[in-house]
Enzyme design. Structure first.
Site, PDB file in Angstrom:
ATOM      1  CB  ILE A  64     -32.429 -54.715  36.676  1.00 41.31           C
ATOM      2  CG1 ILE A  64     -32.664 -56.093  36.036  1.00 41.31           C
ATOM      3  CG2 ILE A  64     -33.703 -54.071  37.162  1.00 41.31           C
ATOM      4  CD1 ILE A  64     -33.527 -56.078  34.801  1.00 41.31           C
ATOM      5  CD  GLU A  65     -30.724 -46.670  34.673  1.00 37.84           C
ATOM      6  OE1 GLU A  65     -30.543 -45.489  34.942  1.00 37.84           O
ATOM      7  OE2 GLU A  65     -30.670 -47.135  33.495  1.00 37.84           O
ATOM      8  CB  ILE A  66     -33.982 -49.669  40.589  1.00 43.13           C
ATOM      9  CG1 ILE A  66     -34.024 -51.167  40.256  1.00 43.13           C
ATOM     10  CG2 ILE A  66     -35.236 -49.232  41.364  1.00 43.13           C
ATOM     11  CD1 ILE A  66     -33.897 -52.069  41.457  1.00 43.13           C
TER      12      ILE A  66
END
Length: 128
Positions: free
Chosen positions: A121-123
């Site tokens: 998960i890239e934020i």
């Protein structure tokens, strides 16, 4: 004019729906939503993530629905430094970042975490 305008939802397959609910509601701060015959989804902005539990998927489904196969990038609604503070507060480990990347429309600054099924998960925040 292009054929596709935007993503409405995606389907994530998980092993443990309660751990997944905790991550997407508490860590990612998405809104839980129940729909259909008790199905769970996580809403953010005008999109949502629908949840399948491995072995109990709804039809039709992906050819090989497996937990941990996704690599998703979300644009944060707050500055990335606020995201980092929140992740530290809820004791969710950052696996990489912050780093600069190339997003769909412009440069982004990102941190990476893993959800309970080890999806990446890239934020990110948009850079000027």
């Amino acid at each position: 004019m292009p054929l596709i305008d935007h993503l409405d939802h995606l389907v994530l397959t998980c092993v443990d729906p309660e751990a997944t609910r905790h991550f997407y509601t508490q860590v990612m701060q998405m809104e839980p939503e129940t729909f259909g015959a008790g199905r769970l989804a996580f809403r953010f902005g005008n999109q949502k993530i629908n949840l399948h539990v491995r072995g109990s998927e709804f039809e039709p489904k992906a050819h090989i629905p497996v937990p941990g196969a996704l690599d998703l990038c979300f644009i944060a609604a707050v500055p990335l430094d606020d995201v980092i503070r929140h992740l530290n507060k809820v004791e969710w480990p950052i696996v990489e970042g912050p780093v600069e990347r190339t997003g769909a429309t412009q440069k982004i600054r990102s941190v990476y975490v893993r959800d309970p099924d080890l999806n990446l998960i890239e934020i990110s925040e948009l850079l000027n």
